[in-house]
Design a protein around this motif. Sequence first.
Motif, PDB file in Angstrom:
ATOM      1  N   UNK A 207       0.811  -1.218   0.000  1.00 30.49           N
ATOM      2  CA  UNK A 207       0.000   0.000   0.000  1.00 30.49           C
ATOM      3  C   UNK A 207       0.847   1.274   0.000  1.00 30.49           C
ATOM      4  N   UNK A 208       2.065   1.192   0.530  1.00 31.74           N
ATOM      5  CA  UNK A 208       3.012   2.308   0.550  1.00 31.74           C
ATOM      6  C   UNK A 208       2.385   3.615   1.064  1.00 31.74           C
ATOM      7  N   UNK A 209       1.796   3.593   2.264  1.00 26.14           N
ATOM      8  CA  UNK A 209       1.214   4.831   2.797  1.00 26.14           C
ATOM      9  C   UNK A 209       2.286   5.782   3.307  1.00 26.14           C
ATOM     10  N   UNK A 210       1.916   7.055   3.426  1.00 22.20           N
ATOM     11  CA  UNK A 210       2.846   8.039   3.972  1.00 22.20           C
ATOM     12  C   UNK A 210       2.946   7.917   5.491  1.00 22.20           C
ATOM     13  N   UNK A 211       1.826   7.570   6.115  1.00 26.37           N
ATOM     14  CA  UNK A 211       1.778   7.432   7.571  1.00 26.37           C
ATOM     15  C   UNK A 211       0.977   6.188   7.921  1.00 26.37           C
ATOM     16  N   UNK A 212       1.289   5.601   9.074  1.00 26.06           N
ATOM     17  CA  UNK A 212       0.579   4.419   9.562  1.00 26.06           C
ATOM     18  C   UNK A 212       0.140   4.669  10.998  1.00 26.06           C
ATOM     19  N   UNK A 213      -1.146   4.500  11.250  1.00 28.45           N
ATOM     20  CA  UNK A 213      -1.684   4.572  12.609  1.00 28.45           C
ATOM     21  C   UNK A 213      -2.121   3.168  13.017  1.00 28.45           C
ATOM     22  N   UNK A 214      -1.553   2.663  14.099  1.00 29.03           N
ATOM     23  CA  UNK A 214      -1.917   1.337  14.584  1.00 29.03           C
ATOM     24  C   UNK A 214      -3.110   1.426  15.524  1.00 29.03           C
ATOM     25  N   UNK A 215      -4.002   0.433  15.416  1.00 27.71           N
ATOM     26  CA  UNK A 215      -5.059   0.283  16.412  1.00 27.71           C
ATOM     27  C   UNK A 215      -5.220  -1.203  16.712  1.00 27.71           C
ATOM     28  N   UNK A 216      -6.166  -1.536  17.575  1.00 25.57           N
ATOM     29  CA  UNK A 216      -6.478  -2.942  17.900  1.00 25.57           C
ATOM     30  C   UNK A 216      -5.322  -3.656  18.609  1.00 25.57           C
ATOM     31  N   UNK A 217      -4.342  -2.916  19.122  1.00 18.61           N
ATOM     32  CA  UNK A 217      -3.185  -3.537  19.769  1.00 18.61           C
ATOM     33  C   UNK A 217      -3.366  -3.653  21.281  1.00 18.61           C
ATOM     34  N   UNK A 218      -4.530  -3.254  21.785  1.00 16.48           N
ATOM     35  CA  UNK A 218      -4.738  -3.266  23.230  1.00 16.48           C
ATOM     36  C   UNK A 218      -5.462  -4.536  23.671  1.00 16.48           C
ATOM     37  N   UNK A 219      -5.510  -4.735  24.972  1.00 11.01           N
ATOM     38  CA  UNK A 219      -6.176  -5.902  25.568  1.00 11.01           C
ATOM     39  C   UNK A 219      -7.652  -5.556  25.745  1.00 11.01           C
ATOM     40  N   UNK A 220      -8.465  -5.917  24.756  1.00 14.44           N
ATOM     41  CA  UNK A 220      -9.860  -5.463  24.689  1.00 14.44           C
ATOM     42  C   UNK A 220     -10.859  -6.496  25.179  1.00 14.44           C
ATOM     43  N   UNK A 221     -10.542  -7.774  25.004  1.00 17.80           N
ATOM     44  CA  UNK A 221     -11.475  -8.819  25.421  1.00 17.80           C
ATOM     45  C   UNK A 221     -10.695  -9.944  26.107  1.00 17.80           C
ATOM     46  N   UNK A 222     -10.159  -9.618  27.310  1.00 24.55           N
ATOM     47  CA  UNK A 222      -9.403 -10.632  28.045  1.00 24.55           C
ATOM     48  C   UNK A 222     -10.318 -11.797  28.427  1.00 24.55           C
ATOM     49  N   UNK A 223      -9.755 -13.001  28.505  1.00 23.43           N
ATOM     50  CA  UNK A 223      -8.342 -13.354  28.453  1.00 23.43           C
ATOM     51  C   UNK A 223      -7.864 -13.785  27.065  1.00 23.43           C
ATOM     52  N   UNK A 224      -8.727 -13.681  26.040  1.00 22.42           N
ATOM     53  CA  UNK A 224      -8.340 -14.123  24.698  1.00 22.42           C
ATOM     54  C   UNK A 224      -7.381 -13.132  24.042  1.00 22.42           C
ATOM     55  N   UNK A 225      -7.612 -11.850  24.269  1.00 18.78           N
ATOM     56  CA  UNK A 225      -6.723 -10.824  23.714  1.00 18.78           C
ATOM     57  C   UNK A 225      -5.597 -10.529  24.703  1.00 18.78           C
ATOM     58  N   UNK A 226      -4.644  -9.731  24.252  1.00 16.18           N
ATOM     59  CA  UNK A 226      -3.562  -9.280  25.125  1.00 16.18           C
ATOM     60  C   UNK A 226      -3.057  -7.948  24.606  1.00 16.18           C
ATOM     61  N   UNK A 227      -2.345  -7.233  25.436  1.00 21.89           N
ATOM     62  CA  UNK A 227      -1.747  -5.971  25.028  1.00 21.89           C
ATOM     63  C   UNK A 227      -0.483  -6.275  24.214  1.00 21.89           C
ATOM     64  N   UNK A 228      -0.427  -5.742  22.999  1.00 19.65           N
ATOM     65  CA  UNK A 228       0.656  -6.040  22.072  1.00 19.65           C
ATOM     66  C   UNK A 228       1.673  -4.904  22.067  1.00 19.65           C
ATOM     67  N   UNK A 229       2.928  -5.243  22.291  1.00 19.41           N
ATOM     68  CA  UNK A 229       3.991  -4.246  22.199  1.00 19.41           C
ATOM     69  C   UNK A 229       4.197  -3.854  20.734  1.00 19.41           C
ATOM     70  N   UNK A 230       4.341  -2.577  20.498  1.00 13.25           N
ATOM     71  CA  UNK A 230       4.582  -2.068  19.142  1.00 13.25           C
ATOM     72  C   UNK A 230       6.045  -1.714  18.908  1.00 13.25           C
ATOM     73  N   UNK A 231       6.895  -1.991  19.896  1.00 13.17           N
ATOM     74  CA  UNK A 231       8.292  -1.552  19.824  1.00 13.17           C
ATOM     75  C   UNK A 231       9.024  -2.175  18.633  1.00 13.17           C
TER      76      UNK A 231
END
Length: 273
Positions: A207-231
């Motif tokens: 897609x070669x975008x100029x900018x990227x905004x991440x979402x959906x990386x947080x722990x939203x529906x525990x315990x199936x989800x988890x907080x994802x490090x973006x480092x």
Amino acid sequence: MKITWYGTASIVLESGGERILFDPFVQLRGGEHIFPPDTFAQEKHIFITHGHVDHLLSVPDIQKISGADIYCTDRPADTLEHYGGRYGQMIRITPGDRISIGGIQVTVLPGKHISFDWRLIVVVLSRPQTYLQLRNSLFLAKMHHRFPENGEIVIYQIEAEGKMLLLMGSLGLSDGVDYPRGADLLILPFQGRSRLSEAALPVIEKLNPKSVLLDHFDDAFPPISSSISTVEFVKRMAEIHPDHKIIIPLAGIPINITASPSSLKNRIPPKNV
């Protein structure tokens, strides 16, 4: 133009006095960013990317408060009508459709859901929290079957104020689709694989975008989800695509997309550093 992230894949876009809410979800007990349904009381336009529970479950409650029109494909529309969506306020869409909301133009593109890999599944099943928070686990298992996506994933191409944005609801692209390149902003969900950078980088290459905004990386529906490090992702992007701007939003804090590029570059919350 402003973008506000409300956790999970919930995004509000504001432009020219108009507002569009994408994929609202009130997170489960223990979620990292819980915004109640009345947070979205003023919203009049809700766009859905697909029918999974973390993109659709909260829509009937929000619609009852706001009276919003809902734009979605057939599968999520059928699910909403079965589970409480109001008749007459559902606008069924299909790839190729072009919708005008004031000065905002939204084009519907085909998308694809990310494939959960076995490593991620093993990790989830081996977590003690999966069994300690059994109520949430059983609820999510039940809702997964009741809120299918059936291959109906869309990506929204949004044009306003001379800018072009691409908003994805899941980290996948359909084969054989000629997607627009060079978007001013790509909103990219960062969840659903054990090695997310390896899944995200080919999408960005295509897609070669100029900018990227991440979402959906947080722990939203525990315990199936988890907080994802973006480092790791931010580091690899700096090495491979140093000119691309990376935005890691703070929940509930608007970001001015028409601001100068330097004010957007590498906006990273302290917890991810």
